[in-house]
Design a protein around this motif. Structure first.
Motif, PDB file in Angstrom:
ATOM      1  N   SER A   1     -98.413  53.560 -28.332  1.00 14.61           N
ATOM      2  CA  SER A   1     -99.094  52.782 -27.299  1.00 14.61           C
ATOM      3  C   SER A   1     -99.441  51.381 -27.780  1.00 14.61           C
ATOM      4  N   PHE A   2     -99.842  51.272 -29.031  1.00 18.09           N
ATOM      5  CA  PHE A   2    -100.282  49.981 -29.539  1.00 18.09           C
ATOM      6  C   PHE A   2     -99.171  49.174 -30.211  1.00 18.09           C
ATOM      7  N   HIS A   3     -97.952  49.705 -30.242  1.00 20.88           N
ATOM      8  CA  HIS A   3     -96.812  48.981 -30.803  1.00 20.88           C
ATOM      9  C   HIS A   3     -95.615  49.106 -29.861  1.00 20.88           C
ATOM     10  N   PRO A   4     -95.719  48.577 -28.629  1.00 21.52           N
ATOM     11  CA  PRO A   4     -94.626  48.739 -27.663  1.00 21.52           C
ATOM     12  C   PRO A   4     -93.350  48.006 -28.079  1.00 21.52           C
ATOM     13  N   ASP A   5     -93.485  46.926 -28.846  1.00 16.79           N
ATOM     14  CA  ASP A   5     -92.284  46.208 -29.280  1.00 16.79           C
ATOM     15  C   ASP A   5     -91.378  47.066 -30.160  1.00 16.79           C
ATOM     16  N   GLU A   6     -91.941  48.061 -30.831  1.00 13.15           N
ATOM     17  CA  GLU A   6     -91.151  48.971 -31.671  1.00 13.15           C
ATOM     18  C   GLU A   6     -90.632  50.173 -30.901  1.00 13.15           C
ATOM     19  N   HIS A   7     -91.395  50.646 -29.896  1.00 15.43           N
ATOM     20  CA  HIS A   7     -91.097  51.936 -29.280  1.00 15.43           C
ATOM     21  C   HIS A   7     -90.679  51.887 -27.803  1.00 15.43           C
TER      22      HIS A   7
END
Length: 100
Positions: free
Chosen positions: A15-21
């Motif tokens: 949720s806090f790293h959308p650029d990765e996931h």
């Protein structure tokens, strides 16, 4: 002090790293011909008169009476006579009106 136990939560990291996931952004939607331009249509000119203009042009028929702005706030003020609240002319003698 007791040691605090914290559960593993992989969802929080996603949720806090959308650029990765997060997946790549899609193409979006296509705007139709009917939607393009002004969505509310063309404004029209009003032919009616405002309430203030109607009262001023109605002559002295009773009802509401504007006394102008009052006090520091300059709020509008006014009074009303009996015909404004009852709809009946207080000068009419009883029994002269026909029942509708």
């Amino acid at each position: 002090m007791d040691e605090t136990h914290q559960e593993e939560n992989p969802s929080a990291h996603r949720s806090f790293h959308p650029d990765e996931h997060a997946p790549a952004k899609g193409p979006g939607r296509t705007v139709s011909k009917e939607e393009s331009g002004n969505p509310h249509g063309t404004p029209s000119k009003s032919t009616g008169r405002r309430g203030q203009e109607q009262i001023k042009g109605s002559g002295d028929k009773g009802g509401m009476h504007d006394l102008g702005p009052r006090g520091r706030s300059q709020r509008p003020s006014g009074t009303k006579d009996a015909s404004a609240s009852t709809g009946v002319d207080p000068q009419d003698p009883p029994g002269t009106r026909s029942a509708g």
